[in-house]
Design a protein around this motif. Structure first.
Motif, PDB file in Angstrom:
ATOM      1  N   ILE A 191       3.406  -5.978   0.300  1.00 37.97           N
ATOM      2  CA  ILE A 191       3.161  -6.354  -1.085  1.00 37.97           C
ATOM      3  C   ILE A 191       3.658  -5.286  -2.040  1.00 37.97           C
ATOM      4  CG2 ILE A 191       0.892  -5.283  -1.366  1.00 37.97           C
ATOM      5  CD1 ILE A 191       1.931  -8.789  -2.542  1.00 37.97           C
ATOM      6  N   PHE A 192       3.840  -4.047  -1.553  1.00 36.96           N
ATOM      7  CA  PHE A 192       4.246  -2.951  -2.413  1.00 36.96           C
ATOM      8  C   PHE A 192       5.758  -2.983  -2.589  1.00 36.96           C
ATOM      9  CE2 PHE A 192       0.249  -1.627  -0.492  1.00 36.96           C
ATOM     10  CZ  PHE A 192      -0.475  -1.295  -1.638  1.00 36.96           C
ATOM     11  N   SER A 193       6.189  -2.740  -3.807  1.00 37.06           N
ATOM     12  CA  SER A 193       7.607  -2.786  -4.142  1.00 37.06           C
ATOM     13  C   SER A 193       7.931  -1.580  -5.001  1.00 37.06           C
ATOM     14  CB  SER A 193       7.950  -4.081  -4.890  1.00 37.06           C
ATOM     15  OG  SER A 193       9.273  -4.042  -5.373  1.00 37.06           O
ATOM     16  N   ALA A 194       9.181  -1.143  -4.935  1.00 38.34           N
ATOM     17  CA  ALA A 194       9.617  -0.009  -5.737  1.00 38.34           C
ATOM     18  C   ALA A 194       9.699  -0.357  -7.215  1.00 38.34           C
ATOM     19  CB  ALA A 194      10.971   0.485  -5.242  1.00 38.34           C
ATOM     20  N   ASN A 195       9.700  -1.648  -7.558  1.00 38.28           N
ATOM     21  CA  ASN A 195       9.801  -2.066  -8.952  1.00 38.28           C
ATOM     22  C   ASN A 195       8.440  -2.305  -9.601  1.00 38.28           C
ATOM     23  OD1 ASN A 195      12.622  -2.100  -8.755  1.00 38.28           O
ATOM     24  ND2 ASN A 195      12.591  -4.202  -7.949  1.00 38.28           N
ATOM     25  N   LYS A 196       7.381  -1.994  -8.884  1.00 35.91           N
ATOM     26  CA  LYS A 196       6.031  -2.211  -9.417  1.00 35.91           C
ATOM     27  C   LYS A 196       5.232  -0.928  -9.277  1.00 35.91           C
ATOM     28  CE  LYS A 196       4.093  -6.136  -8.727  1.00 35.91           C
ATOM     29  NZ  LYS A 196       3.416  -7.308  -8.128  1.00 35.91           N
ATOM     30  N   PHE A 197       4.449  -0.620 -10.302  1.00 40.26           N
ATOM     31  CA  PHE A 197       3.607   0.567 -10.250  1.00 40.26           C
ATOM     32  C   PHE A 197       2.650   0.465  -9.062  1.00 40.26           C
ATOM     33  CE2 PHE A 197      -0.012   3.121 -12.050  1.00 40.26           C
ATOM     34  CZ  PHE A 197       0.650   4.344 -11.975  1.00 40.26           C
ATOM     35  N   PRO A 198       2.551   1.500  -8.231  1.00 42.97           N
ATOM     36  CA  PRO A 198       1.779   1.375  -6.987  1.00 42.97           C
ATOM     37  C   PRO A 198       0.332   0.967  -7.199  1.00 42.97           C
ATOM     38  CG  PRO A 198       3.127   3.356  -6.934  1.00 42.97           C
ATOM     39  CD  PRO A 198       3.247   2.795  -8.313  1.00 42.97           C
ATOM     40  N   LEU A 199      -0.327   1.510  -8.243  1.00 39.88           N
ATOM     41  CA  LEU A 199      -1.725   1.165  -8.454  1.00 39.88           C
ATOM     42  C   LEU A 199      -1.884  -0.295  -8.847  1.00 39.88           C
ATOM     43  CD1 LEU A 199      -4.639   2.049  -8.558  1.00 39.88           C
ATOM     44  CD2 LEU A 199      -4.284   2.776 -10.923  1.00 39.88           C
ATOM     45  N   PHE A 200      -0.947  -0.830  -9.667  1.00 38.60           N
ATOM     46  CA  PHE A 200      -1.007  -2.243 -10.032  1.00 38.60           C
ATOM     47  C   PHE A 200      -0.866  -3.122  -8.788  1.00 38.60           C
ATOM     48  CE2 PHE A 200       0.860  -1.291 -14.500  1.00 38.60           C
ATOM     49  CZ  PHE A 200      -0.293  -0.599 -14.807  1.00 38.60           C
ATOM     50  N   ALA A 201       0.087  -2.769  -7.924  1.00 41.53           N
ATOM     51  CA  ALA A 201       0.288  -3.549  -6.703  1.00 41.53           C
ATOM     52  C   ALA A 201      -0.915  -3.450  -5.777  1.00 41.53           C
ATOM     53  CB  ALA A 201       1.547  -3.056  -5.991  1.00 41.53           C
ATOM     54  N   GLN A 202      -1.544  -2.300  -5.740  1.00 35.90           N
ATOM     55  CA  GLN A 202      -2.702  -2.133  -4.870  1.00 35.90           C
ATOM     56  C   GLN A 202      -3.863  -3.011  -5.320  1.00 35.90           C
ATOM     57  OE1 GLN A 202      -4.068   1.902  -4.640  1.00 35.90           O
ATOM     58  NE2 GLN A 202      -6.011   1.341  -3.700  1.00 35.90           N
ATOM     59  N   VAL A 203      -4.142  -3.022  -6.633  1.00 36.38           N
ATOM     60  CA  VAL A 203      -5.233  -3.849  -7.159  1.00 36.38           C
ATOM     61  C   VAL A 203      -4.922  -5.329  -6.949  1.00 36.38           C
ATOM     62  CG1 VAL A 203      -6.518  -4.470  -9.235  1.00 36.38           C
ATOM     63  CG2 VAL A 203      -5.903  -2.086  -8.817  1.00 36.38           C
ATOM     64  N   GLU A 204      -3.679  -5.730  -7.218  1.00 38.83           N
ATOM     65  CA  GLU A 204      -3.298  -7.137  -7.064  1.00 38.83           C
ATOM     66  C   GLU A 204      -3.440  -7.601  -5.619  1.00 38.83           C
ATOM     67  OE1 GLU A 204       0.710  -9.921  -7.570  1.00 38.83           O
ATOM     68  OE2 GLU A 204       0.605  -7.919  -8.478  1.00 38.83           O
ATOM     69  N   ALA A 205      -2.982  -6.785  -4.680  1.00 38.02           N
ATOM     70  CA  ALA A 205      -3.056  -7.175  -3.274  1.00 38.02           C
ATOM     71  C   ALA A 205      -4.491  -7.214  -2.783  1.00 38.02           C
ATOM     72  CB  ALA A 205      -2.230  -6.200  -2.437  1.00 38.02           C
ATOM     73  N   ALA A 206      -5.307  -6.254  -3.211  1.00 40.85           N
ATOM     74  CA  ALA A 206      -6.697  -6.218  -2.754  1.00 40.85           C
ATOM     75  C   ALA A 206      -7.490  -7.400  -3.290  1.00 40.85           C
ATOM     76  CB  ALA A 206      -7.345  -4.898  -3.168  1.00 40.85           C
ATOM     77  N   VAL A 207      -7.302  -7.738  -4.571  1.00 48.27           N
ATOM     78  CA  VAL A 207      -8.031  -8.867  -5.156  1.00 48.27           C
ATOM     79  C   VAL A 207      -7.591 -10.180  -4.512  1.00 48.27           C
ATOM     80  CG1 VAL A 207      -8.372 -10.174  -7.282  1.00 48.27           C
ATOM     81  CG2 VAL A 207      -8.479  -7.688  -7.333  1.00 48.27           C
ATOM     82  N   ALA A 208      -6.284 -10.362  -4.285  1.00 50.39           N
ATOM     83  CA  ALA A 208      -5.791 -11.603  -3.690  1.00 50.39           C
ATOM     84  C   ALA A 208      -6.298 -11.772  -2.260  1.00 50.39           C
ATOM     85  CB  ALA A 208      -4.264 -11.622  -3.720  1.00 50.39           C
ATOM     86  N   SER A 209      -6.230 -10.706  -1.466  1.00 50.00           N
ATOM     87  CA  SER A 209      -6.682 -10.828  -0.076  1.00 50.00           C
ATOM     88  C   SER A 209      -8.186 -11.008   0.015  1.00 50.00           C
ATOM     89  CB  SER A 209      -6.252  -9.580   0.706  1.00 50.00           C
ATOM     90  OG  SER A 209      -6.814  -8.410   0.128  1.00 50.00           O
TER      91      SER A 209
END
Length: 375
Positions: free
Chosen positions: A119-137
């Motif tokens: 879910i982590f991408s170089a084009n997305k801020f890591p903390l934003f991706a972390q919150v998004e992935a945790a909430v979705a899962s």
């Protein structure tokens, strides 16, 4: 910097104010009532609401590297963590203390984490991706674990979610206070700093935002009010965005904690409500005019049957509320003997005094301007 004094050795002493940024913790309680969201499917699906909520969370985190967020789901049978994940929620305070005031960030999922690495991408801020992935899962796991019996309930465990949010805020506050105490002790002999207003949570500003779609459950009145008064004691405002339902208790919670209660007239504009009304924290709201709900429903739930009542009986000792006199006129909470007076008895009937009528010219006055015509 202001010149304070000059020593005999001709050196100048300056008072340097503390410019450390106070972190802001936003605890979000998301109502995940399946029946309520199913009724809103045509207007605002749950997936779109969560997507808009994640944009709002990213905006809060983008204000400062010290800002933090926690997301809790208020389900029909339980309150569950969405972010941080359940296995990381206990250790988040320790990570915060180790990192100082910076937010603990990682650009890849750690060992044992439920966040997928893809879910982590170089084009997305890591903390934003972390919150998004945790909430979705976490939402997917909560939805898959729901049973058909969970769909019978029309309300959620809001009191449990508020208690979890308060516990998490207290844990983070204690960790930040312990982390700042050691540097403060080592620099005790330094020049005194200018006084700075600090929040009641030991260097942490916290608030709770409730996204509600369900009615208030009368049986949860006591635990909900206990959590509300605890938040008021710690100066933690409780904000509520009501999308649907009649949430009477949250109106009282916003009034008691000096929060903001807003009823969404158009649910599809949820992002605009979040950004304009709930983005500023308690410090920024002092310079703004926050939207207010004009009417507040102050009705309470009785302690005997859990009904929301307009009028009732209140114990003068423990302030217990009852919708009807308890058996034996004895308080069910403290055992105090209630004095009901003549309540329940038949009202005293006073005989009506007969009015005497005057006679004019030998005839009894009828009260009319003209006499009674003869046949």
């Amino acid at each position: 910097m202001n010149n304070i004094a000059s020593d005999p050795d001709a050196t100048e002493h300056y008072d340097i104010p503390n410019t450390d940024e106070i972190p802001s913790l936003l605890a979000i309680v998301l109502d995940t009532n399946p029946r309520a969201w199913a009724a809103l499917e045509d207007t605002l699906p749950l997936s779109r609401a969560v997507a808009n909520l994640l944009i709002f969370i990213n905006g809060h985190l983008a204000f400062s590297n010290a800002n933090q967020v926690a997301v809790i789901a208020s389900h029909t049978t339980k309150a569950s963590w969405l972010y941080p994940p359940p296995h990381d929620a206990v250790n988040t305070a320790q990570a915060t203390a180790a990192d100082g005031e910076d937010v603990h960030m990682r650009d890849a999922a750690g060992p044992g984490s439920s966040v997928p690495p893809a879910i982590f991408s170089a084009n997305k801020f890591p903390l934003f991706a972390q919150v998004e992935a945790a909430v979705a899962s976490s939402l997917a796991a909560l939805s898959s674990s729901s049973t058909p019996a969970d769909l019978t309930s029309t309300t959620t465990k809001l009191s449990g979610a508020l208690t979890m949010a308060l516990s998490y805020i207290n844990r983070v506050s204690q960790s930040l206070a312990a982390n700042k105490q050691a540097p403060a002790d080592s620099t005790a002999a330094a020049a005194p700093a200018a006084p700075q207003s600090a929040p009641a949570l030991g260097g942490l500003r916290a608030r709770i935002l409730v996204l509600s779609v369900s009615d208030s459950q009368p049986s949860q009145y006591i635990p909900t009010m206990n959590a509300v008064f605890a938040a008021s004691h710690l100066d933690i405002p409780i904000d509520t965005l009501s999308i649907s339902g009649n949430d009477t208790f949250m109106q009282q919670a916003a009034f008691i904690t000096e929060g903001t209660f807003l009823r969404a007239a158009e649910p599809r504009g949820i992002l605009q409500y979040l950004m304009t009304a709930f983005m500023p924290d308690g410090e920024a709201r002092a310079a703004l005019i926050s939207p207010r709900h004009h009417t507040v429903d102050f009705r309470a739930a009785c302690f005997c049957h859990g009904r929301v009542v307009d009028t009732g009986f209140v114990c003068s000792v423990c302030l217990g509320i009852f919708c009807e006199p308890p058996p034996g006129a004895e308080c069910l909470l403290c055992g105090n003997k209630l004095r009901l007076g003549s309540y329940g008895g038949k009202p005293a009937v006073v005989p009506r005094k007969k009015k005497k009528r005057r006679k004019i010219n030998g005839r009894e006055e009828t009260g009319s301007a003209t006499g009674t015509p003869r046949p």
